[in-house]
Design a protein around this motif. Structure first.
Motif, PDB file in Angstrom:
ATOM      1  N   LYS A  67       0.833  -1.210   0.000  1.00  0.00           N
ATOM      2  CA  LYS A  67       0.000   0.000   0.000  1.00  0.00           C
ATOM      3  C   LYS A  67       0.864   1.255   0.000  1.00  0.00           C
ATOM      4  O   LYS A  67       0.587   2.211  -0.721  1.00  0.00           O
ATOM      5  N   ARG A  70       2.453   1.786  -3.428  1.00  0.00           N
ATOM      6  CA  ARG A  70       1.514   2.329  -4.411  1.00  0.00           C
ATOM      7  C   ARG A  70       1.222   3.796  -4.157  1.00  0.00           C
ATOM      8  O   ARG A  70       1.121   4.591  -5.094  1.00  0.00           O
ATOM      9  N   TYR A  74       1.992   6.924  -6.661  1.00  0.00           N
ATOM     10  CA  TYR A  74       0.976   7.911  -7.010  1.00  0.00           C
ATOM     11  C   TYR A  74       1.476   9.325  -6.732  1.00  0.00           C
ATOM     12  O   TYR A  74       1.336  10.216  -7.568  1.00  0.00           O
TER      13      TYR A  74
END
Length: 94
Positions: A67, A70, A74
């Motif tokens: 998580k 990611r 981003y």
């Protein structure tokens, strides 16, 4: 950044430090989420050093790392300067 023993106060300190405009309740920004995931990853890593066969904790740690990765990807794609600020303040990369 000084963290206390209460989890709620620790979260508020993280959100105040890494949230937008240093607001205590900003828990949705990518910076504050990455800081929270980093704190939880460090906690689980220490736990797994003591109890290496805790497979549920190991799975949770792997999910948190994914998580965070990611979210970092981003943030890097959206705003490179904010990404660099988070990386240096948390000490994730050299």
């Amino acid at each position: 950044m000084k963290l206390t023993n209460q989890p709620r106060q620790q979260k508020q300190a993280l959100f105040k430090t890494f949230g937008h405009a240093h607001c205590e309740k900003d828990s949705g920004s990518p910076e504050s989420q990455i800081a929270l995931f980093t704190y939880r990853i460090k906690h689980l890593t220490e736990h797994l050093r003591l109890k290496g066969k805790d497979y549920a904790a190991k799975l949770g740690l792997l999910k948190l790392v994914g998580k965070r990765r990611r979210l970092l990807a981003y943030l890097k794609k959206e705003d490179l300067q904010r990404y660099r600020n988070v990386i240096t303040s948390l000490g994730l990369r050299k």
